[in-house]
Design an enzyme around this catalytic site. Structure first.
Site, PDB file in Angstrom:
ATOM      1  N   MET A  55       0.809  -1.221   0.000  1.00 46.09           N
ATOM      2  CA  MET A  55       0.000   0.000   0.000  1.00 46.09           C
ATOM      3  C   MET A  55       0.838   1.266   0.000  1.00 46.09           C
ATOM      4  O   MET A  55       0.379   2.323  -0.438  1.00 46.09           O
ATOM      5  CB  MET A  55      -0.934   0.012   1.215  1.00 46.09           C
ATOM      6  CG  MET A  55      -1.950  -1.108   1.236  1.00 46.09           C
ATOM      7  SD  MET A  55      -3.186  -0.869   2.531  1.00 46.09           S
ATOM      8  CE  MET A  55      -2.150  -1.003   4.006  1.00 46.09           C
ATOM      9  N   THR A  59      10.898   5.774   3.812  1.00 43.44           N
ATOM     10  CA  THR A  59      12.358   5.866   3.770  1.00 43.44           C
ATOM     11  C   THR A  59      13.022   4.617   4.320  1.00 43.44           C
ATOM     12  O   THR A  59      14.147   4.302   3.934  1.00 43.44           O
ATOM     13  CB  THR A  59      12.840   7.091   4.568  1.00 43.44           C
ATOM     14  OG1 THR A  59      12.301   7.026   5.894  1.00 43.44           O
ATOM     15  CG2 THR A  59      12.390   8.383   3.898  1.00 43.44           C
ATOM     16  N   ARG A  62       7.999  -0.530   4.340  1.00 44.22           N
ATOM     17  CA  ARG A  62       6.819  -0.623   3.501  1.00 44.22           C
ATOM     18  C   ARG A  62       5.607  -0.986   4.348  1.00 44.22           C
ATOM     19  O   ARG A  62       5.738  -1.526   5.440  1.00 44.22           O
ATOM     20  CB  ARG A  62       7.013  -1.684   2.414  1.00 44.22           C
ATOM     21  CG  ARG A  62       8.107  -1.363   1.407  1.00 44.22           C
ATOM     22  CD  ARG A  62       8.114  -2.379   0.276  1.00 44.22           C
ATOM     23  NE  ARG A  62       9.121  -2.042  -0.726  1.00 44.22           N
ATOM     24  CZ  ARG A  62       9.176  -2.608  -1.920  1.00 44.22           C
ATOM     25  NH1 ARG A  62       8.303  -3.540  -2.257  1.00 44.22           N
ATOM     26  NH2 ARG A  62      10.117  -2.247  -2.773  1.00 44.22           N
ATOM     27  N   LYS A  78       3.141  -3.057   8.765  1.00 44.34           N
ATOM     28  CA  LYS A  78       4.252  -2.127   8.559  1.00 44.34           C
ATOM     29  C   LYS A  78       5.557  -2.880   8.776  1.00 44.34           C
ATOM     30  O   LYS A  78       5.785  -3.442   9.851  1.00 44.34           O
ATOM     31  CB  LYS A  78       4.128  -0.958   9.536  1.00 44.34           C
ATOM     32  CG  LYS A  78       5.052   0.215   9.270  1.00 44.34           C
ATOM     33  CD  LYS A  78       4.690   1.369  10.199  1.00 44.34           C
ATOM     34  CE  LYS A  78       5.494   2.617   9.905  1.00 44.34           C
ATOM     35  NZ  LYS A  78       5.092   3.742  10.792  1.00 44.34           N
ATOM     36  N   ASP A 172       2.253  16.070  14.965  1.00 46.44           N
ATOM     37  CA  ASP A 172       2.424  15.876  13.516  1.00 46.44           C
ATOM     38  C   ASP A 172       1.085  15.862  12.797  1.00 46.44           C
ATOM     39  O   ASP A 172       0.868  15.059  11.879  1.00 46.44           O
ATOM     40  CB  ASP A 172       3.187  14.580  13.246  1.00 46.44           C
ATOM     41  CG  ASP A 172       3.859  14.588  11.868  1.00 46.44           C
ATOM     42  OD1 ASP A 172       3.998  15.686  11.278  1.00 46.44           O
ATOM     43  OD2 ASP A 172       4.234  13.511  11.380  1.00 46.44           O
TER      44      ASP A 172
END
Length: 277
Positions: A55, A59, A62, A78, A172
């Site tokens: 998906m 950095t 995935r 993840k 964030d």
């Protein structure tokens, strides 16, 4: 380095010494010491899931869409490269995300079900949110109506207030970190900058357009930075662009500190006067 899918990772898992919720021998910053917890059986195993599609890529990892073989539940897996995490000095961010998500439980926050690691990769099995990023909808629409912006803002406020009740600062908030579920409700994700905070911190982190003045000036910041970021997000949702932008971060910082706002003509009176909520 390419992250392996669940099938390849499962082979490594079956050969490991022990499978627990969190392994603890590769980076003290990411895992508690073995003495700090008692061994317990994992709720999930990599070999119990089938990888369907990748998906997203980042950095140092995935995110795969996976399906549990027996129950047919979907998850987001993840997968992070441990050497890349260490090389980019992201251990603290990974630790922050894991520790915060293990502590919280709220309908507007992404859920973390399980974590595990083998020699080169760290795995986080998370809730699959099928609607995608709010960012994509905002870019496709240009901007949202006041009603739509109010709906999303109200849910974000609930999520932030919950985090603050746990003494957690998110730090964030931005459209890319807001997912939409199948019913259109929000899920905050990406807790790498989140931090347990009683008073203030001086760490410079976040997205330039969303930074509060006290963060830029290194004066120390607390929970208020999340409310500042919410104001920036509301402006961007309703106008289609952030209130302070420039070609480089330093230009953005200067405009934030100057504090001059220019409202697009299409914004209604209640938005411009701060009476939207």
């Amino acid at each position: 380095m390419e992250a392996p899918g669940p099938a390849q990772a499962a082979a490594a898992e079956s050969n490991s010494r022990e499978v627990t919720e969190d392994a603890a021998d590769w980076a003290p910053a990411l895992c508690p010491s073995p003495e700090a917890r008692s061994p317990e059986a994992p709720a999930y195993r990599l070999q119990d899931c089938d990888a369907l599609v990748t998906m997203g890529t980042g950095t140092f990892g995935r995110v795969h869409l996976v399906k549990e073989k027996t129950a047919k539940h979907f998850f987001a897996l993840k997968v992070m490269s441990i050497p890349d995490v260490i090389r980019r000095k992201q251990e603290q961010h990974v630790h922050n995300e894991k520790s915060v998500l293990k502590e919280v439980s709220h309908p507007f926050l992404i859920r973390l079900f399980w974590t595990w690691h083998e020699e080169r990769f760290l795995y986080m099995l998370m809730e699959y949110v099928p609607g995608g990023e709010l960012f994509s909808y905002l870019r496709n629409r240009g901007h949202f109506s006041s009603t739509t912006g109010l709906f999303y803002s109200a849910e974000i406020i609930c999520a932030i207030e919950y985090l603050h009740s746990k003494e957690i600062v998110y730090r964030d908030l931005k459209p890319e970190n807001i997912l939409l579920d199948r019913d259109g409700h929000i899920k905050l994700t990406d807790f790498g900058f989140a931090k347990k905070l009683v008073d203030r911190t001086w760490t410079l982190c976040g997205t330039p357009e969303y930074l509060a003045p006290e963060v830029i000036q290194s004066k120390g910041h607390g929970r208020a930075v999340d409310w500042w970021a919410l104001g920036i997000l509301i402006f961007e949702m309703l106008s289609g662009f952030p209130p302070f932008f420039d070609d480089n971060p330093f230009g953005i910082y200067q405009k934030i500190l100057a504090g001059k706002l220019y409202f697009p003509r299409h914004l209604d009176f209640h938005v411009k006067t701060g009476r939207m909520m």
